[in-house]
Design an enzyme around this catalytic site. Structure first.
Site, PDB file in Angstrom:
ATOM      1  N   PRO A   1       0.732  -1.297  -0.067  1.00  0.00           N
ATOM      2  CA  PRO A   1      -0.154   0.030   0.021  1.00  0.00           C
ATOM      3  C   PRO A   1       1.031   1.133  -0.002  1.00  0.00           C
ATOM      4  CG  PRO A   1      -0.614  -1.434   1.862  1.00  0.00           C
ATOM      5  CD  PRO A   1       0.675  -2.216   1.155  1.00  0.00           C
ATOM      6  N   CYS A   2       0.282   2.284  -0.456  1.00  0.00           N
ATOM      7  CA  CYS A   2       1.043   3.530  -0.810  1.00  0.00           C
ATOM      8  C   CYS A   2       0.574   4.862  -0.294  1.00  0.00           C
ATOM      9  CB  CYS A   2       1.198   3.624  -2.283  1.00  0.00           C
ATOM     10  SG  CYS A   2      -0.554   3.444  -3.241  1.00  0.00           S
TER      11      CYS A   2
END
Ligand SMILES: C[S@@+](CC[C@H](N)C(=O)[O-])C[C@H]1O[C@@H](n2cnc3c(N)ncnc32)[C@H](O)[C@@H]1O
Length: 388
Positions: free
Chosen positions: A74-75
């Protein structure tokens, strides 16, 4: 090559790699709605696992003996360069690198937002990859130059054990188009519109887009037309009569196939669609890796030719085949070696899987397919016996 997908979401990356001909063995994520969608559409197993628990995850993933690990941690928590306020989700990039360093697959592929490459978390991860012996190719790909009708820029870090840095750069560059793919080029007039509304992040940006350009990045939310929206200087036409794209249309822009089944609430669906790597972008990257591998190895046919006579003798001496049956098996193996590179795979299941994916193979009758599979299995037995 056996591939495992981490942080798999609903499966954009998995679908693309599988579509390129690679064999995905397992996927891991912890979000139930995405796991349900993955399970509904993709046949290999997906496991619910908190991948921040590196030790437990390594145990589970190693059981699949992956030659390649792919994944997009996830970013949302990446800050811009230099800031030290990265949150817990950025740590999952570090967890990903620790999993790779512990398992050491031949290849790994990490996908993330462009700004990830300047983050503190990625710098840590990069050090871990290098210390584990990986050569790295790091690049930002614009999906619209890789066959996707969407301007979506994503950072890819592709590692190969014992390889030089930048090993894949030329192949990646050589396959990119010099002009972006538009929605009309990809879908024709399927959407039945010329323009659409896409809610802007802020009102300094336009909200109206034409299908004669690539779509802007498909995000995890899809807002309706803002009641007070007033025309932006960059809008190509007036708002009147326009609509936002539907959830299904946004999934199509992410190049998911039309028959992909979406489950869950609208919010969850929009989120997993926006999270995904466009299937065709994933396929683009996977094909480049496959091309790179193929260049390193002699072609299947060339490799088989070298062993052909030895194989013939082995069939007669060890398998007790008649000359006629021997000739049949050798000629079938010759045919199969044009479709699959038996030398490049360790497991017979992978070879048979790859063979089954070839269009030419699928076109054969059932009995020819089974004869080719038998020839490949015999050849693999010969190779194993020859190696002893
Ligand atoms: C950017 S999305 C990945 C999208 C995916 N690569 C695709 O192409 O569809 C990141 C995924 O990480 C998952 N995730 C977040 N934290 C996690 C954790 N601690 N353990 C496992 N998965 C996690 C999320 O549920 C989400 O599906």
């Amino acid at each position: 090559m056996k591939v495992v997908d981490l942080f798999s979401g609903c499966g954009g990356l998995s679908l693309g790699f599988e579509g390129a001909g690679l064999n995905i063995n397992a996927a891991f994520d912890w979000w139930d709605p995405a796991i349900a969608v993955y399970r509904e559409n993709i046949s290999h197993p997906i496991f619910k696992q908190d991948l921040s628990d590196v030790d437990a995850s390594v145990k589970l993933i190693s059981a699949f003996r992956p030659d390649m690990i792919i994944g997009g941690p996830p970013c949302q928590d990446f800050s811009h360069a230099g800031k030290r306020n990265e949150g817990n989700r950025a740590n999952l990039t570090i967890a990903y690198s620790e999993i790779i360093a512990a398992i050491r697959p031949k290849y790994f592929v990490m996908e993330n937002v462009g700004r990830a490459q300047n983050s503190i978390a990625f710098k840590d991860a990069e050090r871990t990859f290098r210390e584990a012996g990986y050569g790295l190719t790091m690049t930002v790909l614009d999906a619209s130059l890789c066959g996707v009708p969407q301007k979506r820029k994503r950072f890819f870090c592709i590692g190969k054990l014992g390889e030089a840095n930048g090993f894949l750069s030329c192949i990646l560059a050589s396959h990119q188009s010099d002009r972006p793919m538009t929605i009309r080029e990809y879908f024709g007039d399927e959407f039945g519109i010329d323009h659409y509304y896409r809610h802007p992040r802020n009102y300094s940006r336009r909200a109206i887009f034409s299908i004669d350009e690539p779509a802007p990045t498909v995000r995890g939310v899809n807002r309706p037309i803002a009641p007070g929206y007033s025309k932006h200087a960059g809008d190509p036409v007036d708002l009147k009569g326009l609509r936002p794209l539907t959830t299904d249309e946004r999934a199509q822009l992410q190049t998911f196939p039309l028959n992909f089944k979406w489950l869950g609430t609208k919010t969850d669906k929009e989120q997993m669609i926006g999270n995904a790597v466009p299937v065709d972008l994933a396929k683009f990257v996977a094909k480049c890796i496959i091309e790179y591998e193929a260049k390193l190895l002699p072609s299947g046919e060339e490799a088989f030719m070298k062993n052909k006579e030895k194989f013939r003798k082995w069939l007669i001496a060890t398998e007790g085949l008649t000359l006629r049956s021997t000739n049949d098996v050798v000629s079938r193996m010759n045919r199969a070696s044009r479709l699959v590179d038996v030398e490049s795979e360790n497991d017979i299941e992978d070879i048979v899987f790859k063979l089954g994916k070839q269009e030419e193979f699928k076109a054969f009758s059932m009995s020819v397919r089974s004869q080719l599979r038998r020839a490949v299995c015999l050849y693999r037995d010969f190779q194993t016996a020859d190696a002893v």
